[in-house]
Structures are given as C-alpha cells and as structure tokens.
Design a protein around this motif. Structure first.
Motif, PDB file in Angstrom:
ATOM      1  N   UNK A  76     -63.450   9.047  -0.121  1.00  0.00           N
ATOM      2  CA  UNK A  76     -64.025   9.705   1.066  1.00  0.00           C
ATOM      3  C   UNK A  76     -64.328   8.684   2.157  1.00  0.00           C
ATOM      4  N   UNK A  77     -64.893   7.552   1.773  1.00  0.00           N
ATOM      5  CA  UNK A  77     -65.215   6.494   2.741  1.00  0.00           C
ATOM      6  C   UNK A  77     -63.943   5.945   3.370  1.00  0.00           C
ATOM      7  N   UNK A  78     -62.955   5.663   2.534  1.00  0.00           N
ATOM      8  CA  UNK A  78     -61.678   5.108   3.013  1.00  0.00           C
ATOM      9  C   UNK A  78     -61.026   6.037   4.024  1.00  0.00           C
ATOM     10  N   UNK A  79     -61.012   7.327   3.729  1.00  0.00           N
ATOM     11  CA  UNK A  79     -60.297   8.278   4.575  1.00  0.00           C
ATOM     12  C   UNK A  79     -60.983   8.543   5.909  1.00  0.00           C
ATOM     13  N   UNK A  80     -62.216   8.065   6.094  1.00  0.00           N
ATOM     14  CA  UNK A  80     -62.881   8.227   7.394  1.00  0.00           C
ATOM     15  C   UNK A  80     -62.530   7.094   8.362  1.00  0.00           C
ATOM     16  N   UNK A  81     -61.864   6.068   7.883  1.00  0.00           N
ATOM     17  CA  UNK A  81     -61.487   4.929   8.723  1.00  0.00           C
ATOM     18  C   UNK A  81     -60.394   5.335   9.718  1.00  0.00           C
ATOM     19  N   UNK A  82     -60.313   4.611  10.827  1.00  0.00           N
ATOM     20  CA  UNK A  82     -59.166   4.773  11.726  1.00  0.00           C
ATOM     21  C   UNK A  82     -57.949   4.222  10.997  1.00  0.00           C
ATOM     22  N   UNK A  83     -56.857   4.939  11.003  1.00  0.00           N
ATOM     23  CA  UNK A  83     -55.610   4.545  10.347  1.00  0.00           C
ATOM     24  C   UNK A  83     -55.855   4.125   8.895  1.00  0.00           C
ATOM     25  N   UNK A  84     -56.383   5.041   8.084  1.00  0.00           N
ATOM     26  CA  UNK A  84     -56.705   4.683   6.697  1.00  0.00           C
ATOM     27  C   UNK A  84     -55.453   4.527   5.839  1.00  0.00           C
ATOM     28  N   UNK A  85     -55.554   3.727   4.783  1.00  0.00           N
ATOM     29  CA  UNK A  85     -54.436   3.670   3.841  1.00  0.00           C
ATOM     30  C   UNK A  85     -54.383   4.959   3.031  1.00  0.00           C
ATOM     31  N   UNK A  86     -53.253   5.221   2.438  1.00  0.00           N
ATOM     32  CA  UNK A  86     -53.121   6.352   1.531  1.00  0.00           C
ATOM     33  C   UNK A  86     -53.802   5.975   0.219  1.00  0.00           C
ATOM     34  N   UNK A  87     -54.337   6.949  -0.489  1.00  0.00           N
ATOM     35  CA  UNK A  87     -55.023   6.694  -1.756  1.00  0.00           C
ATOM     36  C   UNK A  87     -54.350   7.481  -2.864  1.00  0.00           C
ATOM     37  N   UNK A  88     -54.043   6.781  -3.952  1.00  0.00           N
ATOM     38  CA  UNK A  88     -53.558   7.421  -5.175  1.00  0.00           C
ATOM     39  C   UNK A  88     -54.640   7.211  -6.223  1.00  0.00           C
ATOM     40  N   UNK A  89     -55.163   8.309  -6.731  1.00  0.00           N
ATOM     41  CA  UNK A  89     -56.123   8.237  -7.822  1.00  0.00           C
ATOM     42  C   UNK A  89     -55.324   8.012  -9.101  1.00  0.00           C
ATOM     43  N   UNK A  90     -55.679   6.974  -9.847  1.00  0.00           N
ATOM     44  CA  UNK A  90     -55.006   6.633 -11.095  1.00  0.00           C
ATOM     45  C   UNK A  90     -56.088   6.593 -12.173  1.00  0.00           C
ATOM     46  N   UNK A  91     -56.074   7.579 -13.067  1.00  0.00           N
ATOM     47  CA  UNK A  91     -57.190   7.742 -13.994  1.00  0.00           C
ATOM     48  C   UNK A  91     -56.749   8.284 -15.339  1.00  0.00           C
TER      49      UNK A  91
END
Length: 187
Positions: A76-91
C-alpha cells in the motif's frame, strides 16, 4: 559486416523477505537471467520505502508475513509513490483473503513460493510489461491469447474489449476488473 546484438532493457528487481535464505536464493536465481538485475534486498516492509528510493526497482518481489511492517501494508505504501514499481506478492499463503487484500493494496501479481523458477521469471517480465499475473493455483486469469482462442476472436479484438472495459470503468489494469467481478459475485 559486424552483427549488432539487440540490447534488452534490464528489469530492476528488489527482493523483500524476512528469510535471508529466501532472499539469497531468489537473488542467485534471478542473477542468472540476462534481462533481470537484482538491485537490492530488504528484510522487512519498513525498509521497502527507503530501498525503493535508493535502488529505483521496476518490480518488487514482496513476502506477506514479515515482522514489523507486513508485505500488504508495504505494498500500500509503495503504490502511493509517484511512478511506483510493480509489486509481486511471493508467499506460502494462498488464502483468498490474502490474495484479495494484496490486489486491493495495488499488487500486480500474486505467486506462491512453490512456483517454478521459470514461472517466477515469466511473472517478473509480464508484470514489468504491465500485465498482471496470478499463480495458476490461485486465479483463473487468462491471457489475451487464451481468451482469443476460447472465444474465437483475434487477439487485437480481445485487447480492444479489455481496453474499452478499463476506460469505461476508469480502471488502470485487469486486476481491478477481476476484483469487481469477484465482489459482484458476493452480492
């Protein structure tokens, strides 16, 4: 005449997992892939924001369960950034509520840790190219080519339909459409 090799742009990856062995294993695995560069590692979600500012990854491989700030909150924090990276959840956790929370937090992909190395590489490439990805054991999301074959349409027609849906619903990606369909099924 000298042959000129076409250079592929490197996909910059940040690995976030509280298990040092998992971080090392993923880093070693991905370091052997020509078009992927491991730019950093983090052991907790609280380190992610700093690591992203320092390393500017294109893709973050993020564990869910970590001490301190978990992967969902970090996403959630990452995706609020300007031009955020894509996130893959690996679990290791494939519970539906984890998948839905991750996708709602802005993750572009959700993979289980038992996913094959080749599929992890394919997922990183797909997400970096703007295509969301779900582990085959979790979601039935189909590629444009699979939809094309199943509905006897051209791939261009499928892409056009998906684009129109995204525009009409004012969504950014196909994952949001899947979440809408999931939520409508619960109503």
């Amino acid at each position: 005449m000298a042959a000129v090799a076409e250079m592929r742009e490197q996909i910059r990856v940040l690995v976030v997992d509280d298990d040092a062995l998992v971080r090392a294993g993923l880093s070693m695995l991905l370091a052997a892939v020509d078009d992927i560069e491991i730019v950093g590692q983090a052991a907790d979600g609280s380190e992610v924001e700093y690591a992203i500012a320092e390393h500017r990854p294109d893709v973050v491989l993020m564990d869910i369960r970590m001490p301190g700030v978990d992967g969902l909150a970090a996403t959630e924090i990452v995706r609020t950034r300007d031009h955020p990276p894509e996130v893959i959840i690996l679990t290791t956790f494939d519970a539906d509520d984890h998948v839905l929370r991750a996708l709602r937090a802005g993750a572009s992909g959700f993979l289980l840790k038992d996913t094959s190395p080749a599929d992890i590489v394919r997922a990183i490439r797909a997400v970096a190219a703007g295509e969301p990805i779900l582990s085959p054991t979790i979601g039935h999301g189909k590629s444009n080519a699979e939809i094309s074959r199943e509905l006897y349409m051209s791939i261009a027609t499928v892409k056009a339909h998906v684009s129109h849906l995204l525009e009409k619903l004012e969504f950014n990606n196909r994952v949001q459409i899947a979440l809408l369909a999931h939520d409508a099924g619960e109503a």
